[in-house]
Design a protein around this motif. Structure first.
Motif, mmCIF file in Angstrom:
data_model
loop_
_atom_site.group_PDB
_atom_site.id
_atom_site.type_symbol
_atom_site.label_atom_id
_atom_site.label_comp_id
_atom_site.label_asym_id
_atom_site.label_seq_id
_atom_site.Cartn_x
_atom_site.Cartn_y
_atom_site.Cartn_z
ATOM 1 N N PRO A 18 46.859 47.850 32.232
ATOM 2 C CA PRO A 18 46.658 48.367 30.390
ATOM 3 C C PRO A 18 45.724 49.323 30.066
ATOM 4 C CG PRO A 18 44.888 46.325 31.302
ATOM 5 C CD PRO A 18 46.016 47.161 32.040
ATOM 6 N N GLN A 46 40.414 50.376 39.269
ATOM 7 C CA GLN A 46 39.891 49.028 39.465
ATOM 8 C C GLN A 46 41.397 48.600 39.984
ATOM 9 O OE1 GLN A 46 38.920 47.043 36.065
ATOM 10 N NE2 GLN A 46 39.894 45.070 36.463
ATOM 11 N N HIS A 47 42.106 49.289 39.459
ATOM 12 C CA HIS A 47 44.197 49.289 40.117
ATOM 13 C C HIS A 47 44.244 49.928 41.015
ATOM 14 C CE1 HIS A 47 44.751 45.734 36.638
ATOM 15 N NE2 HIS A 47 44.183 45.312 37.306
ATOM 16 N N TYR A 48 44.943 49.842 42.000
ATOM 17 C CA TYR A 48 45.098 50.826 43.266
ATOM 18 C C TYR A 48 46.903 50.700 43.244
ATOM 19 C CZ TYR A 48 43.907 46.324 44.971
ATOM 20 O OH TYR A 48 43.980 45.134 45.700
ATOM 21 N N ASP A 49 47.709 49.818 43.642
ATOM 22 C CA ASP A 49 49.010 50.333 43.973
ATOM 23 C C ASP A 49 49.565 50.464 42.710
ATOM 24 O OD1 ASP A 49 48.491 47.697 45.467
ATOM 25 O OD2 ASP A 49 49.407 46.360 44.226
ATOM 26 N N MET A 52 50.996 49.987 39.837
ATOM 27 C CA MET A 52 49.896 49.264 38.812
ATOM 28 C C MET A 52 49.427 50.589 38.456
ATOM 29 S SD MET A 52 49.960 45.564 38.664
ATOM 30 C CE MET A 52 48.759 45.594 38.230
ATOM 31 N N SER A 73 39.405 46.179 44.195
ATOM 32 C CA SER A 73 39.325 45.003 43.744
ATOM 33 C C SER A 73 37.948 44.261 44.394
ATOM 34 C CB SER A 73 39.988 43.920 44.715
ATOM 35 O OG SER A 73 41.243 44.222 43.964
ATOM 36 N N HIS A 76 34.623 39.704 40.204
ATOM 37 C CA HIS A 76 32.955 40.527 38.650
ATOM 38 C C HIS A 76 32.278 41.316 38.776
ATOM 39 C CE1 HIS A 76 36.472 39.574 35.568
ATOM 40 N NE2 HIS A 76 36.897 38.558 36.810
ATOM 41 N N VAL A 105 38.464 45.983 29.783
ATOM 42 C CA VAL A 105 38.890 45.431 31.502
ATOM 43 C C VAL A 105 37.531 45.974 31.760
ATOM 44 C CG1 VAL A 105 41.334 46.570 31.858
ATOM 45 C CG2 VAL A 105 39.547 47.960 32.231
ATOM 46 N N ASN A 106 37.412 45.206 33.221
ATOM 47 C CA ASN A 106 35.692 45.962 33.970
ATOM 48 C C ASN A 106 35.086 47.468 33.812
ATOM 49 O OD1 ASN A 106 35.877 42.524 34.394
ATOM 50 N ND2 ASN A 106 35.811 42.859 36.143
ATOM 51 N N GLU A 138 37.537 39.338 29.701
ATOM 52 C CA GLU A 138 37.494 40.357 28.777
ATOM 53 C C GLU A 138 37.402 40.620 27.139
ATOM 54 O OE1 GLU A 138 40.293 38.489 30.300
ATOM 55 O OE2 GLU A 138 41.000 39.807 31.151
ATOM 56 N N HIS A 217 49.664 36.678 34.011
ATOM 57 C CA HIS A 217 48.703 37.159 34.575
ATOM 58 C C HIS A 217 46.934 36.228 34.753
ATOM 59 C CE1 HIS A 217 48.023 40.326 31.972
ATOM 60 N NE2 HIS A 217 46.640 40.295 32.357
ATOM 61 N N HIS A 249 52.353 39.826 38.781
ATOM 62 C CA HIS A 249 51.006 40.225 38.440
ATOM 63 C C HIS A 249 50.898 40.306 39.938
ATOM 64 C CE1 HIS A 249 47.270 41.303 37.778
ATOM 65 N NE2 HIS A 249 47.420 42.440 37.275
ATOM 66 N N PRO A 250 49.805 41.097 40.439
ATOM 67 C CA PRO A 250 50.197 40.785 42.547
ATOM 68 C C PRO A 250 49.129 39.094 41.621
ATOM 69 C CG PRO A 250 49.399 42.625 41.625
ATOM 70 C CD PRO A 250 50.005 42.116 40.603
ATOM 71 N N ARG A 251 48.272 38.888 41.245
ATOM 72 C CA ARG A 251 47.030 37.472 40.818
ATOM 73 C C ARG A 251 47.562 36.702 41.162
ATOM 74 N NH1 ARG A 251 42.061 35.907 39.190
ATOM 75 N NH2 ARG A 251 41.527 38.209 38.384
ATOM 76 N N LYS A 254 49.347 36.474 44.607
ATOM 77 C CA LYS A 254 48.614 35.932 45.286
ATOM 78 C C LYS A 254 48.541 34.231 45.228
ATOM 79 C CE LYS A 254 47.077 39.727 46.347
ATOM 80 N NZ LYS A 254 45.179 40.429 45.723
HETATM 81 C C1 UD1 Z 1 42.945 43.285 34.617
HETATM 82 C C2 UD1 Z 1 42.098 43.327 33.932
HETATM 83 C C3 UD1 Z 1 42.678 42.376 32.793
HETATM 84 C C4 UD1 Z 1 44.207 42.889 32.633
HETATM 85 C C5 UD1 Z 1 44.519 43.288 34.120
HETATM 86 C C6 UD1 Z 1 46.280 43.800 33.694
HETATM 87 C C7 UD1 Z 1 39.664 42.680 33.584
HETATM 88 C C8 UD1 Z 1 38.515 41.597 34.175
HETATM 89 N N1 UD1 Z 1 40.870 42.486 34.395
HETATM 90 O O1 UD1 Z 1 43.071 41.356 35.315
HETATM 91 O O2 UD1 Z 1 42.251 41.924 31.357
HETATM 92 O O3 UD1 Z 1 44.490 42.369 31.638
HETATM 93 O O4 UD1 Z 1 44.232 43.600 34.649
HETATM 94 O O5 UD1 Z 1 46.695 43.837 35.141
HETATM 95 O O6 UD1 Z 1 39.082 43.672 34.124
HETATM 96 N N2 UD1 Z 1 45.502 43.449 42.663
HETATM 97 C C9 UD1 Z 1 46.532 44.322 43.762
HETATM 98 N N3 UD1 Z 1 46.800 45.485 43.441
HETATM 99 C C10 UD1 Z 1 46.546 45.976 42.332
HETATM 100 C C11 UD1 Z 1 44.929 45.597 41.954
HETATM 101 C C12 UD1 Z 1 44.843 44.074 42.327
HETATM 102 O O7 UD1 Z 1 46.677 43.731 44.268
HETATM 103 O O8 UD1 Z 1 46.338 47.714 42.141
HETATM 104 C C13 UD1 Z 1 45.317 42.255 42.503
HETATM 105 C C14 UD1 Z 1 43.736 42.161 43.048
HETATM 106 O O9 UD1 Z 1 43.157 42.396 44.693
HETATM 107 C C15 UD1 Z 1 43.377 40.936 42.870
HETATM 108 C C16 UD1 Z 1 44.280 40.846 41.993
HETATM 109 O O10 UD1 Z 1 45.142 41.568 41.756
HETATM 110 O O11 UD1 Z 1 43.891 39.886 43.716
HETATM 111 C C17 UD1 Z 1 43.643 40.741 40.752
HETATM 112 O O12 UD1 Z 1 43.367 42.402 40.470
HETATM 113 P P1 UD1 Z 1 41.864 42.392 38.883
HETATM 114 O O13 UD1 Z 1 41.775 43.941 38.583
HETATM 115 O O14 UD1 Z 1 40.521 42.141 39.160
HETATM 116 O O15 UD1 Z 1 42.943 41.520 38.049
HETATM 117 P P2 UD1 Z 1 43.202 41.482 36.563
HETATM 118 O O16 UD1 Z 1 43.991 40.098 36.730
HETATM 119 O O17 UD1 Z 1 44.786 42.200 36.903
#
Ligand code: UD1
Length: 373
Positions: A18, A46-49, A52, A73, A76, A105-106, A138, A217, A249-251, A254
């Motif tokens: 986002p 923080q996001h790497y896929d 994403m 990942s 927190h 986000v973080n 958040e 998510h 969403h990946p979360r 999973k």
């Molecule tokens: C984060 C933000 C949230 C935002 C969301 C949008 C925080 C606290 N949360 O949440 O505010 O709305 O992003 O996507 O910063 N993962 C992947 N591939 C990726 C990124 C993450 O597989 O590219 C997996 C991670 O391994 C983890 C899960 O998705 O298991 C969550 O990722 P994380 O960045 O911790 O938080 P989000 O739920 O994405």
């Protein structure tokens, strides 16, 4: 192009999906000020896929980040600490005049703390939003970031009120409108251009049953097995009457696997998709009859285009989307979601308008203000 001697050095920090649609308009706008300000982009990783992260750079025509911190990942603590350690190295090397952070986000929190402790000015874009729900990570990120930011750029007037009541200095608060809407207009123009060149996107308007698009998510919705089961059951019921698309969403994926809830989706008719790029997602939801989401940004984007939105939460930090926009808080149980859908089906559509200063010109206002400061 030649640059003058004293130009403002700006580090722009982004890390999660986002964030990218909020930094893209700034990077586009920055090209007009190359003799006055030098913008460098730091991607925390923080996001790497691909879907994403990198896909957004392609969609918005922005170049590779100047720094990629590759934090990835983790809990927190691990994620936030990782960004702090790596971002500090960049700040020490670049010696910026100002660090711009966006959203909640973080990475937003981590980069603002790092900069502030190095006595670098911090500007927060999307400041002042408050859900009042401290169980949301958040909300903590927003409050901490705003408490140490020097300049607070606000998307809606409720944010100005929140910052005032928290005692922020009046001359630090700037109501500039919503930068995500700049990105939205850019995306719509790009989709139009794609249609002309025949590149097209996967989803065309108005075919088949009314289209419902779902995203989900939020940890509070998907990390709890009973809650997730209930919400998926609600979606399953709604899907009986519509064509439902659910880019997952990946979360969420999973958690569904971990809790063994796949059976609720199987044979439900719900069309599950990978996370989509910005443009693909836009091409899907811009013609939807209804969007069901727990995202923050999508509440705003649907309001901007007048698309009905159900938010699967009990509160929102973006009250303008309820007061003026298309958004309805439908709660977080399958039963409430289905009730809301039934009254929507009977014609319960809200009238709405586009909020003040959501006009596609926010990036210009922000950079103009920064240079004036
Ligand atoms: C984060 C933000 C949230 C935002 C969301 C949008 C925080 C606290 N949360 O949440 O505010 O709305 O992003 O996507 O910063 N993962 C992947 N591939 C990726 C990124 C993450 O597989 O590219 C997996 C991670 O391994 C983890 C899960 O998705 O298991 C969550 O990722 P994380 O960045 O911790 O938080 P989000 O739920 O994405």
């Amino acid at each position: 192009m030649e640059r003058e001697g004293s130009i403002m050095k700006v580090l722009l920090a982004a890390g999660a999906r986002p964030n990218f649609m909020k930094i893209a308009p700034l990077l586009h706008e920055a090209k007009h000020y190359i003799s006055k300000a030098d913008f460098k982009l730091v991607h925390t990783g923080q996001h790497y896929d691909y879907e994403m992260s990198k896909a957004f750079f392609d969609d918005f025509d922005i170049s590779e980040p100047d720094y990629f911190l590759n934090v990835g990942s983790g809990s927190h603590a691990v994620q936030t600490a990782g960004v702090i350690v790596e971002f500090e190295k960049v700040c020490l090397k670049e010696k910026p005049d100002i660090v711009l952070v966006v959203g909640d986000v973080n990475s937003t929190l981590a980069c603002s703390i790092t900069a502030k402790k190095l006595n670098v000015k911090v500007a927060h874009i999307e400041a002042g939003l408050r859900s009042g729900d401290m169980s949301m990570p958040e909300e903590i990120n927003r409050i901490v970031t705003d408490s140490i930011s020097d300049y607070l750029f606000v998307t809606e007037r409720s944010g100005v009120g929140n910052l005032r009541s928290e005692g922020k200095r009046e001359d630090r608060i700037f109501f500039v409108g919503n930068i995500m809407i700049d990105a939205l207009y850019y995306g719509l123009e790009k989709l139009k251009a794609c249609a002309v060149t025949g590149e097209g996107h996967r989803w065309q308007a108005g075919k088949g049953a009314p289209r419902v698009v779902v995203t989900l998510h939020r940890p509070s919705n998907v990390d709890d097995e009973a809650k997730l089961r209930d919400i998926l059951s609600g979606l399953r019921d709604i899907a009986k009457e519509t064509e439902m698309y659910f880019p997952m969403h990946p979360r969420t994926r999973k958690k569904i696997e971990m809790f063994g809830l796949d059976y609720l989706i199987k044979d439900s008719g719900i069309i599950i998709l990978q996370p989509l790029s910005y443009l693909e997602f836009l091409s899907l939801w811009k013609d939807a009859a209804l969007v069901i989401t727990d995202s923050g940004g999508i509440q705003e984007e649907t309001t901007a285009l007048g698309i009905p939105c159900f938010t699967v939460r009990d509160n929102t930090e973006r009250p303008i989307t309820i007061e003026e926009g298309t958004n309805i808080l439908v709660g977080t149980t399958g039963e409430k979601m289905l009730d809301a859908f039934m009254s929507f089906k009977k014609g319960g559509r809200k009238s709405s308008k586009v909020p003040e200063l959501w006009d596609g010109k926010t990036a210009g206002r922000i950079i103009g203000k920064l240079l004036a400061l």
